[in-house]
Design an enzyme around this catalytic site. Structure first.
Site, PDB file in Angstrom:
ATOM      1  N   ASP A 170      -3.558  -4.948   5.310  1.00  0.00           N
ATOM      2  CA  ASP A 170      -3.854  -3.955   4.267  1.00  0.00           C
ATOM      3  C   ASP A 170      -3.411  -4.420   2.881  1.00  0.00           C
ATOM      4  O   ASP A 170      -2.765  -3.670   2.138  1.00  0.00           O
ATOM      5  CB  ASP A 170      -3.162  -2.625   4.579  1.00  0.00           C
ATOM      6  CG  ASP A 170      -3.342  -2.163   6.005  1.00  0.00           C
ATOM      7  OD1 ASP A 170      -4.396  -2.444   6.581  1.00  0.00           O
ATOM      8  OD2 ASP A 170      -2.417  -1.509   6.541  1.00  0.00           O
ATOM      9  N   GLU A 195     -11.981   4.126   6.513  1.00  0.00           N
ATOM     10  CA  GLU A 195     -10.688   4.129   5.817  1.00  0.00           C
ATOM     11  C   GLU A 195     -10.688   3.052   4.741  1.00  0.00           C
ATOM     12  O   GLU A 195     -11.680   2.379   4.486  1.00  0.00           O
ATOM     13  CB  GLU A 195      -9.565   3.852   6.816  1.00  0.00           C
ATOM     14  CG  GLU A 195      -9.693   2.495   7.509  1.00  0.00           C
ATOM     15  CD  GLU A 195      -8.721   2.300   8.658  1.00  0.00           C
ATOM     16  OE1 GLU A 195      -8.049   3.273   9.055  1.00  0.00           O
ATOM     17  OE2 GLU A 195      -8.640   1.171   9.178  1.00  0.00           O
TER      18      GLU A 195
END
Length: 305
Positions: free
Chosen positions: A34, A193
């Site tokens: 991420d 997401e």
């Protein structure tokens, strides 16, 4: 020569495959996912999730710096939940960074809430700004994770967040509260997401990850709008980032523009090579290009910075 071949093939609508090559090495040593990349005062920074824990149970964040996006230096831990937070102790995920008011604002997922911390330096340490979440689990109809903050040219800041649905809102000038009246939601086909916004030549590109991060098909798609609040129209040429061959699960990205140039790079994670999975991921960087009409061209995950 590789770059010239890549450009020629993509401009002709073909997918360049360097299948005989070994996948590039990750840019950060170890398990990190991420990644949020940013550039401040000519220096690049990556703020990642610390990975390698079953169930994504990390409880701290680090930051890495570089002058050239090739050699990265660990600057240390910038937020430790056990020492720095009173309202969450685990699941430190998917951070973001923004600069305004001569301060650095660090947004982060914490036990499926979103918090914000502040520092005078991009390398921290960061101090919890509120003593509570900025956005609380259950507050909206999405899992409250994956914040991203974009500061537009006029100084207005926007926050993007949510798994299952993307929420967009204006941040107030203090950067630690939300203009609740401004909030809208958006769910393009395939959205899961990891939303991320960039602006290029007056157009706003909202990008996101599709499928689950444990799925080898995990990938990145995008839509375009004339406003940072949308509505965003999903592009036809999606996804623009996905794995193939030994690269699997390429997604949850961020993007950086080289200051003063129309030169862009996408920073993302993939399953660790070899034997990685959705809990064991590593951070990579590849060039990201646009065609003459402003469409994002497919990213080749075998081409490195």
């Amino acid at each position: 020569m590789k770059k010239i071949l890549f450009t020629l093939l993509t401009c002709c609508g073909m997918s360049p495959i360097f299948a005989q090559q070994k996948a590039p090495s990750p840019v950060l040593p170890g398990a990190f996912a991420d990644p949020h990349v940013a550039v401040f005062n000519g220096k690049y920074y990556i703020y990642p999730t610390t990975d390698g824990f079953e169930g994504w149970s990390s409880d701290y964040f680090t930051v890495w710096s570089s002058k050239d996006m090739k050699k990265w230096k660990k600057e240390g831990t910038i937020l430790d939940f056990k020492k720095d937070l009173t309202w969450a102790q685990k699941r430190a995920w998917a951070p973001a960074i923004a600069f305004k008011n001569n301060k650095y604002y660090f947004y982060f997922s914490a036990d499926t809430n979103i918090g914000v911390a502040v520092s005078d330096k991009p390398t921290g340490p960061f101090k919890d700004a509120l003593g509570k979440p900025l956005i609380t689990k259950g507050q909206y109809q999405a899992q409250i994770i994956d914040p991203m903050v974009f500061v537009d040219d006029d100084g207005q800041a926007y926050i993007y967040f949510g798994q299952g649905r993307c929420y967009i809102a204006k941040l107030n000038p203090d950067m630690i509260s939300i203009n609740e009246a401004s909030i809208v939601s958006y769910k393009p086909e395939g959205y899961n997401e990891g939303s991320f916004l960039i602006k290029r030549k007056g157009k706003y590109y909202l990008m996101w990850s599709e499928y689950d991060t444990r799925d080898p098909r995990y990938s990145v798609a995008y839509g375009v709008s004339d406003s940072p609040m949308g509505p965003f129209v999903k592009a036809q040429n999606n996804p623009i980032l996905k794995g193939h061959d030994e690269v699997k699960g390429a997604g949850h990205h961020s993007v950086v523009q080289v200051p003063g140039k129309d030169e862009w790079y996408i920073v993302y994670h993939r399953f660790i090579i070899p034997n990685g999975n959705g809990y064991n991921r590593e951070t990579c960087i590849s060039p990201m290009r646009f065609d003459a009409e402003g469409n994002i061209l497919p990213v080749e995950v075998y081409e490195k910075k």
